[in-house]
Design a protein around this motif. Structure first.
Motif, PDB file in Angstrom:
ATOM      1  N   THR A 246       0.832  -1.201   0.000  1.00 16.95           N
ATOM      2  CA  THR A 246       0.000   0.000   0.000  1.00 16.95           C
ATOM      3  C   THR A 246       0.873   1.260   0.000  1.00 16.95           C
ATOM      4  OG1 THR A 246      -0.117   0.167   2.427  1.00 16.95           O
ATOM      5  CG2 THR A 246      -1.754  -1.234   1.326  1.00 16.95           C
ATOM      6  N   ILE A 247       0.246   2.395  -0.324  1.00 14.82           N
ATOM      7  CA  ILE A 247       0.943   3.677  -0.306  1.00 14.82           C
ATOM      8  C   ILE A 247       1.399   4.016   1.114  1.00 14.82           C
ATOM      9  CG2 ILE A 247       0.705   6.147  -0.718  1.00 14.82           C
ATOM     10  CD1 ILE A 247       0.854   4.529  -3.253  1.00 14.82           C
ATOM     11  N   LEU A 248       0.569   3.697   2.095  1.00 18.91           N
ATOM     12  CA  LEU A 248       0.929   3.981   3.488  1.00 18.91           C
ATOM     13  C   LEU A 248       2.178   3.213   3.895  1.00 18.91           C
ATOM     14  CD1 LEU A 248       0.286   5.364   6.169  1.00 18.91           C
ATOM     15  CD2 LEU A 248      -1.230   3.437   6.722  1.00 18.91           C
ATOM     16  N   ASP A 249       2.249   1.958   3.501  1.00 17.37           N
ATOM     17  CA  ASP A 249       3.453   1.164   3.806  1.00 17.37           C
ATOM     18  C   ASP A 249       4.681   1.770   3.132  1.00 17.37           C
ATOM     19  OD1 ASP A 249       2.426  -0.962   5.444  1.00 17.37           O
ATOM     20  OD2 ASP A 249       1.436  -1.754   3.673  1.00 17.37           O
ATOM     21  N   GLN A 250       4.513   2.222   1.906  1.00 17.62           N
ATOM     22  CA  GLN A 250       5.631   2.846   1.186  1.00 17.62           C
ATOM     23  C   GLN A 250       6.112   4.099   1.905  1.00 17.62           C
ATOM     24  OE1 GLN A 250       4.310   3.526  -2.816  1.00 17.62           O
ATOM     25  NE2 GLN A 250       4.334   1.357  -3.371  1.00 17.62           N
ATOM     26  N   HIS A 251       5.178   4.905   2.420  1.00 16.37           N
ATOM     27  CA  HIS A 251       5.554   6.122   3.141  1.00 16.37           C
ATOM     28  C   HIS A 251       6.343   5.790   4.412  1.00 16.37           C
ATOM     29  CE1 HIS A 251       3.590   8.537   0.327  1.00 16.37           C
ATOM     30  NE2 HIS A 251       2.364   8.555   0.833  1.00 16.37           N
ATOM     31  N   LYS A 252       5.917   4.756   5.118  1.00 13.13           N
ATOM     32  CA  LYS A 252       6.603   4.367   6.362  1.00 13.13           C
ATOM     33  C   LYS A 252       8.038   3.921   6.067  1.00 13.13           C
ATOM     34  CE  LYS A 252       2.459   2.977   8.925  1.00 13.13           C
ATOM     35  NZ  LYS A 252       1.731   1.841   9.539  1.00 13.13           N
ATOM     36  N   ILE A 253       8.204   3.125   5.035  1.00 12.21           N
ATOM     37  CA  ILE A 253       9.544   2.668   4.662  1.00 12.21           C
ATOM     38  C   ILE A 253      10.370   3.831   4.125  1.00 12.21           C
ATOM     39  CG2 ILE A 253      10.857   1.077   3.230  1.00 12.21           C
ATOM     40  CD1 ILE A 253       9.171  -0.305   5.355  1.00 12.21           C
ATOM     41  N   SER A 254       9.749   4.703   3.352  1.00 12.57           N
ATOM     42  CA  SER A 254      10.452   5.853   2.778  1.00 12.57           C
ATOM     43  C   SER A 254      10.996   6.767   3.864  1.00 12.57           C
ATOM     44  CB  SER A 254       9.512   6.643   1.856  1.00 12.57           C
ATOM     45  OG  SER A 254       9.072   5.847   0.781  1.00 12.57           O
ATOM     46  N   PHE A 255      10.220   6.959   4.922  1.00  9.92           N
ATOM     47  CA  PHE A 255      10.688   7.783   6.035  1.00  9.92           C
ATOM     48  C   PHE A 255      11.945   7.184   6.660  1.00  9.92           C
ATOM     49  CE2 PHE A 255      10.732   8.665  10.621  1.00  9.92           C
ATOM     50  CZ  PHE A 255      10.800  10.049  10.607  1.00  9.92           C
ATOM     51  N   GLY A 256      11.952   5.865   6.834  1.00 12.28           N
ATOM     52  CA  GLY A 256      13.131   5.206   7.388  1.00 12.28           C
ATOM     53  C   GLY A 256      14.348   5.368   6.503  1.00 12.28           C
ATOM     54  N   ILE A 257      14.169   5.238   5.184  1.00 11.79           N
ATOM     55  CA  ILE A 257      15.280   5.427   4.245  1.00 11.79           C
ATOM     56  C   ILE A 257      15.815   6.851   4.328  1.00 11.79           C
ATOM     57  CG2 ILE A 257      15.906   5.487   1.798  1.00 11.79           C
ATOM     58  CD1 ILE A 257      13.942   3.217   1.331  1.00 11.79           C
ATOM     59  N   GLN A 258      14.902   7.821   4.352  1.00  8.71           N
ATOM     60  CA  GLN A 258      15.301   9.226   4.436  1.00  8.71           C
ATOM     61  C   GLN A 258      16.132   9.500   5.688  1.00  8.71           C
ATOM     62  OE1 GLN A 258      12.309  12.701   4.074  1.00  8.71           O
ATOM     63  NE2 GLN A 258      12.618  12.494   6.286  1.00  8.71           N
ATOM     64  N   GLU A 259      15.676   8.997   6.842  1.00  5.63           N
ATOM     65  CA  GLU A 259      16.377   9.250   8.096  1.00  5.63           C
ATOM     66  C   GLU A 259      17.722   8.536   8.155  1.00  5.63           C
ATOM     67  OE1 GLU A 259      15.043  11.510  10.532  1.00  5.63           O
ATOM     68  OE2 GLU A 259      14.061  11.859   8.600  1.00  5.63           O
ATOM     69  N   LEU A 260      17.790   7.335   7.613  1.00  9.99           N
ATOM     70  CA  LEU A 260      19.055   6.597   7.627  1.00  9.99           C
ATOM     71  C   LEU A 260      20.084   7.245   6.708  1.00  9.99           C
ATOM     72  CD1 LEU A 260      18.123   2.801   7.756  1.00  9.99           C
ATOM     73  CD2 LEU A 260      19.173   4.205   9.523  1.00  9.99           C
ATOM     74  N   LEU A 261      19.640   7.816   5.608  1.00  8.21           N
ATOM     75  CA  LEU A 261      20.571   8.526   4.729  1.00  8.21           C
ATOM     76  C   LEU A 261      21.213   9.703   5.466  1.00  8.21           C
ATOM     77  CD1 LEU A 261      18.657   8.598   1.305  1.00  8.21           C
ATOM     78  CD2 LEU A 261      20.722   7.312   1.861  1.00  8.21           C
ATOM     79  N   LYS A 262      20.439  10.414   6.259  1.00  5.36           N
ATOM     80  CA  LYS A 262      20.985  11.523   7.039  1.00  5.36           C
ATOM     81  C   LYS A 262      22.036  11.024   8.031  1.00  5.36           C
ATOM     82  CE  LYS A 262      16.668  14.189   6.882  1.00  5.36           C
ATOM     83  NZ  LYS A 262      15.557  14.731   7.708  1.00  5.36           N
ATOM     84  N   LEU A 263      21.700   9.944   8.740  1.00  6.01           N
ATOM     85  CA  LEU A 263      22.632   9.409   9.739  1.00  6.01           C
ATOM     86  C   LEU A 263      23.910   8.899   9.083  1.00  6.01           C
ATOM     87  CD1 LEU A 263      20.223   7.419  12.108  1.00  6.01           C
ATOM     88  CD2 LEU A 263      21.287   9.639  12.524  1.00  6.01           C
ATOM     89  N   LEU A 264      23.765   8.207   7.966  1.00  7.08           N
ATOM     90  CA  LEU A 264      24.941   7.682   7.268  1.00  7.08           C
ATOM     91  C   LEU A 264      25.815   8.802   6.733  1.00  7.08           C
ATOM     92  CD1 LEU A 264      23.392   4.650   5.363  1.00  7.08           C
ATOM     93  CD2 LEU A 264      25.361   4.539   6.883  1.00  7.08           C
ATOM     94  N   ASN A 265      25.216   9.854   6.249  1.00  6.53           N
ATOM     95  CA  ASN A 265      25.986  10.983   5.731  1.00  6.53           C
ATOM     96  C   ASN A 265      26.797  11.645   6.842  1.00  6.53           C
ATOM     97  OD1 ASN A 265      26.345  12.448   3.116  1.00  6.53           O
ATOM     98  ND2 ASN A 265      25.766  14.199   4.385  1.00  6.53           N
ATOM     99  N   GLU A 266      26.181  11.808   8.011  1.00  4.95           N
ATOM    100  CA  GLU A 266      26.891  12.379   9.156  1.00  4.95           C
ATOM    101  C   GLU A 266      27.986  11.434   9.640  1.00  4.95           C
ATOM    102  OE1 GLU A 266      23.951  13.145  12.072  1.00  4.95           O
ATOM    103  OE2 GLU A 266      22.835  14.593  10.841  1.00  4.95           O
TER     104      GLU A 266
END
Length: 450
Positions: A246-266
């Motif tokens: 579902t779109i909702l599931d995609q949003h939940k996973i997308s948020f995790g990807i977005q946040e992990l990219l920030k942490l990995l970059n730092e």
């Protein structure tokens, strides 16, 4: 339309076109444009043999199509795609039993090459001696024999993949489709297969088994935080994103990807010296969206996920934590393995983020949305041992008590006592128990290493 002449060539890369009534006009247009749709010829073989198409040509097309379907069953992330592929494979085998039987016989011949063959079951008056043209019986036999030498043969490989999926799949509808496909294949004498099939082969292909091997070589207390973040991102969240129903599931996973990219970059900026001043870069990232660091880009390219996750570098998903995490007990209140693991993990994350002693709290907190998605259950399973270790090492005695009670509850199969309270069925309880045994085994091996 305007793109009518440009699109047909790309359809040659599509494994097959489902035989739905709505797609029939598309099928007719593609055939007029010269796009070969072998799936319909194979599903309705009797209608095409009258058009001077050799039975051996269709045999070669059947072999090619089954190879494509076998790869999709083994590797595709979407369970909906796997279901359609399995249904199509079942229809193909049903409509072409003689072709599939030929593949079994070719493989048997290859597996017994060291014996004296008195009668060649593939010889026919229609075969020319020494004929090596594509589609001829001798050509197909040589192709299957060559594959048998490499990986045990096509039929062996197909059975191994289907049986592995039986172990790995959790969706009941998919299991039913798998059972139908195996039933259509029927019983095959093991002596006809190119290689022995054993249950240990199935377990070794599961993602959890691969994760355990990787974690044993990367103990979390040795400063491998960024490696765990990258592993979760590339091996779990990307797969979960592709398989989200579902779109909702995609949003939940997308948020995790977005946040992990920030942490990995730092992490790359501070630990690997990829920026001149890590502190200044972090402050700048908060005010303006900078470009991804070269270190992170290289890591994502190595993991072959850069094209998938790069768009989330510029997204701005927000997580409104309005609802508090549920309070224990979790196992006795849950009606499924996913519900228990999700609620328990969410609670442990809430305890970790409030604990300043935990060095993993930001990592866990970035995943708080992904573990609440059914598609993100593999991410929750990957984090579970880390969450337990974090609670025991950095939490207080109350946290430790809750962890012990939950683990004991999941291993209690007293039908007189706990079964009347817990609404989880036996199959789901077995999954929970297996996850706890995997956890205990991993912790014990970590201790032995030290």
């Amino acid at each position: 339309g305007k793109g009518g002449d440009k699109l047909p060539p790309f359809f040659n890369e599509i494994p097959f076109l489902p035989s739905a009534r709505e797609l029939q006009p598309v099928r007719i247009i593609l055939e007029k444009k010269g796009v070969s749709l072998d799936d319909m010829k194979l599903l309705h073989k009797e209608n095409y043999l009258e058009k001077n198409e050799s039975d051996y040509v269709l045999q070669a097309k059947f072999y090619s199509r089954m190879n494509i379907l076998s790869d999709l069953v083994a590797s595709h992330e979407s369970k909906s795609v796997r279901k359609v592929v399995l249904e199509h494979m079942t229809d193909l085998i049903k409509a072409n039993r003689s072709f599939f039987q030929n593949l079994v016989e070719y493989e048997e011949l290859a597996s017994m090459h060291f014996l004296t063959v008195v009668h060649d079951p593939f010889s026919s008056d229609r075969d020319d001696v020494g004929d090596k043209s594509v589609g001829s019986s001798s050509y197909m036999a040589s192709v299957v024999a060559q594959e048998s030498c490499v990986n045990g043969g096509f039929v062996t490989n197909l059975l191994r993949r289907l049986l592995s999926r039986c172990v790995d799949e959790s969706d009941r509808d998919l299991k039913d489709v798998l059972a139908s496909c195996l039933g259509e294949i029927g019983a095959i004498d093991p002596n006809r297969l190119g290689r022995e099939i054993s249950s240990c082969q199935f377990e070794s292909e599961l993602q959890g088994s691969k994760d355990n091997e990787w974690r044993l070589s990367h103990p979390p207390w040795k400063g491998h935080l960024d490696r765990y973040q990258l592993r979760l991102l590339s091996r779990h969240l990307v797969t979960s994103l592709k398989s989200s129903p579902t779109i909702l599931d995609q949003h939940k996973i997308s948020f995790g990807i977005q946040e992990l990219l920030k942490l990995l970059n730092e992490s790359g900026s501070s630990n690997y010296g990829r920026a001149e001043d890590g502190a200044k870069k972090e402050r700048a990232d908060k005010s303006t969206k900078s470009s991804m660091s070269q270190w992170l880009r290289e890591k994502l390219e190595e993991a072959d996920v850069l094209n998938v996750v790069e768009p989330f570098w510029t997204t701005n998903y927000k997580q409104a934590d309005t609802a508090a995490a549920k309070s224990p007990p979790f196992f006795l209140k849950s009606n499924s393995y996913y519900a228990w693991l999700s609620s328990f993990s969410r609670f442990l994350i809430s305890r970790s983020i409030s604990n300043k002693n935990s060095i993993w709290r930001s990592f866990f907190y970035a995943c708080r949305s992904a573990i609440r998605s059914n598609a993100g259950i593999s991410a929750a399973e990957f984090l579970f041992p880390l969450l337990i270790l974090d609670a025991v090492c950095f939490g207080n005695s109350h946290d430790e008590t809750i962890v012990v009670r939950e683990l004991v509850s999941s291993l209690t199969f007293d039908t007189v006592g706990s079964e009347a309270i817990c609404s989880m069925n036996m199959r789901e309880r077995e999954k929970a128990a297996n996850s706890v045994f995997t956890l205990i085994d991993l912790l014990r091996k970590w201790v032995d290493q030290e």
